[in-house]
Design an enzyme around this catalytic site. Structure first.
Site, short mmCIF file in Angstrom:
data_model
loop_
_atom_site.label_atom_id
_atom_site.label_comp_id
_atom_site.label_asym_id
_atom_site.label_seq_id
_atom_site.Cartn_x
_atom_site.Cartn_y
_atom_site.Cartn_z
N GLN A 43 -48.80 58.63 -31.87
CA GLN A 43 -48.66 58.10 -33.23
C GLN A 43 -47.19 58.16 -33.67
O GLN A 43 -46.38 58.86 -33.06
CB GLN A 43 -49.51 58.92 -34.22
N ASP A 118 -55.16 70.37 -31.35
CA ASP A 118 -54.55 69.11 -31.78
C ASP A 118 -53.95 68.43 -30.56
O ASP A 118 -53.36 69.07 -29.71
CB ASP A 118 -53.46 69.34 -32.86
N GLY A 151 -59.30 66.72 -28.47
CA GLY A 151 -60.46 67.47 -28.92
C GLY A 151 -61.70 67.18 -28.09
O GLY A 151 -62.53 68.07 -27.86
N ASP A 171 -60.64 68.06 -38.78
CA ASP A 171 -59.56 67.63 -39.68
C ASP A 171 -58.71 66.62 -38.91
O ASP A 171 -57.53 66.83 -38.62
CB ASP A 171 -58.73 68.85 -40.10
N PRO A 178 -56.25 55.56 -36.44
CA PRO A 178 -55.77 55.36 -35.06
C PRO A 178 -56.88 55.57 -34.02
O PRO A 178 -57.78 56.38 -34.24
CB PRO A 178 -54.68 56.43 -34.89
N1 SAM Z 1 -55.64 65.34 -43.68
C1 SAM Z 1 -55.62 64.22 -42.76
C2 SAM Z 1 -56.62 63.19 -43.15
O1 SAM Z 1 -57.45 63.48 -44.02
O2 SAM Z 1 -56.55 62.09 -42.62
C3 SAM Z 1 -55.79 64.73 -41.35
C4 SAM Z 1 -54.73 65.73 -41.04
S1 SAM Z 1 -54.20 66.07 -39.46
C5 SAM Z 1 -52.54 65.66 -39.56
C6 SAM Z 1 -54.87 64.88 -38.35
C7 SAM Z 1 -54.60 65.38 -36.95
O3 SAM Z 1 -55.58 64.89 -36.04
C8 SAM Z 1 -53.24 64.94 -36.36
O4 SAM Z 1 -52.38 66.05 -36.22
C9 SAM Z 1 -53.59 64.29 -35.02
O5 SAM Z 1 -52.64 64.59 -34.01
C10 SAM Z 1 -54.95 64.92 -34.76
N2 SAM Z 1 -55.80 64.18 -33.80
C11 SAM Z 1 -56.09 62.86 -33.79
N3 SAM Z 1 -56.90 62.57 -32.74
C12 SAM Z 1 -57.14 63.75 -32.09
C13 SAM Z 1 -57.89 64.11 -30.94
N4 SAM Z 1 -58.57 63.19 -30.22
N5 SAM Z 1 -57.93 65.42 -30.57
C14 SAM Z 1 -57.23 66.36 -31.28
N6 SAM Z 1 -56.48 66.08 -32.37
C15 SAM Z 1 -56.43 64.78 -32.77
#
Ligand code: SAM
Length: 294
Positions: A43, A118, A151, A171, A178
């Protein structure tokens, strides 16, 4: 002028970050300065200072959380699930790059282990460097384990190891956001999460917005309902999102409606949990509120 979501545009002498609120709705933020920006394998990452909100983490043009208001989202995400479980010792966080979800989980003195998974190391490193107000040292807590991995893959490994958790908190980026997180909102993934939850385990996920993205939200809700016996929805206005963010709370045995304000306040007190917003009355209001759908 053609303005796309996630674009930074100059209007007059102002630099604006245009955020997509809905399919055809944009919200503009006045950017005071950009502290960090980089393209990770997953991203586009930016840490910017925006008028009225302070610092903010932006992923692919969408504000994830802001310094001034992140507590609204993170307390609302974490504490309903944590208080619903009578004795949460092992907690799994999927996503949560800023470290604020981890911070809120660790407030519960029952927690012995909190694993945050993450996919994007660059987000976590940016958070460590620029978002101290979010994590407040949570990454260094002896009970914390930060794993940089998809994840989906991590959960597969837990299944093989027979590893269980009392609470799982998702979260992640939005289910309509994405590609990288979309698979984690599927029926089969929720079924795998159920398998790595303890017999009285609790799951909560942020689920984007049921007004602007009704179709995607309904799909996520149905997927969870097909796996868990007790499912409750709630929504909380998150200023930097421009809408009320939906959350879905699910459990195998604990009915969220059975917990009263006084029970919640007692558990928060027993566990030494201090919050800005969340308490028993707030919990009851969340669980009882009607959901606004598009
Ligand atoms: N508060 C935000 C919202 O409500 O949209 C979400 C916060 S957090 C920044 C989202 C996190 O999900 C990001 O750090 C991203 O790297 C992580 N993420 C996205 N896809 C993922 C996956 N398949 N496995 C682990 N983490 C993932």
């Amino acid at each position: 002028m053609c303005v796309n979501p996630g674009m930074a545009v100059i209007i007059g002498n102002e630099l604006l970050l245009m955020e997509s609120v809905g399919h055809n709705v944009l919200m503009g933020f006045k950017v005071k300065r950009v502290l960090y920006q980089a393209k990770s394998p997953y991203q586009y990452i930016m840490v910017a200072e925006i008028e009225d909100f302070g610092k903010a983490l932006v992923l692919d043009g969408l504000i994830q959380s802001s310094e001034r208001t992140e507590y609204i989202y993170h307390e609302s995400l974490v504490h309903p699930a944590m208080v619903l479980h009578p004795n949460p010792r092992r907690v799994l966080i999927l996503g949560g790059g800023e470290g604020a979800t981890l911070r809120e989980v660790l407030k519960h003195k029952t927690v012995e282990k909190a694993v945050m998974v993450d996919i994007d190391e660059m987000v976590v490193e940016a958070a460590k460097k620029y978002l101290q107000e979010w994590h407040q040292g949570a990454f260094d807590d002896p009970r914390s384990e930060v794993v940089i991995e998809d994840g989906m893959k991590y959960v597969e490994e837990c299944l093989k190891r027979g590893e269980k958790f009392d609470v799982i908190i998702m979260d992640l980026t939005d289910p309509y956001g994405p590609e990288v997180s979309k698979g984690l909102y599927s029926r089969e993934f929720f079924s795998k999460l159920s398998s790595i939850l303890s017999d009285d385990g609790v799951l909560v996920t942020q689920a984007g917005n049921s007004f602007f993205y009704r179709d995607v939200y309904d799909m996520v809700l149905e997927n969870i309902r097909s796996v868990f016996k007790h499912v409750e929805e709630y929504m909380v206005w998150v200023p930097e999102f421009g809408y009320a963010n939906n959350f879905i709370l699910a459990s195998k045995v604990h009915d969220p409606r059975s917990l009263k304000a006084e029970d919640v306040n007692a558990r928060l007190q027993e566990r030494g949990v201090k919050t800005k917003l969340f308490n028993g009355e707030y919990y009851e209001a969340l669980i009882k509120m009607p959901i606004i759908r598009g």
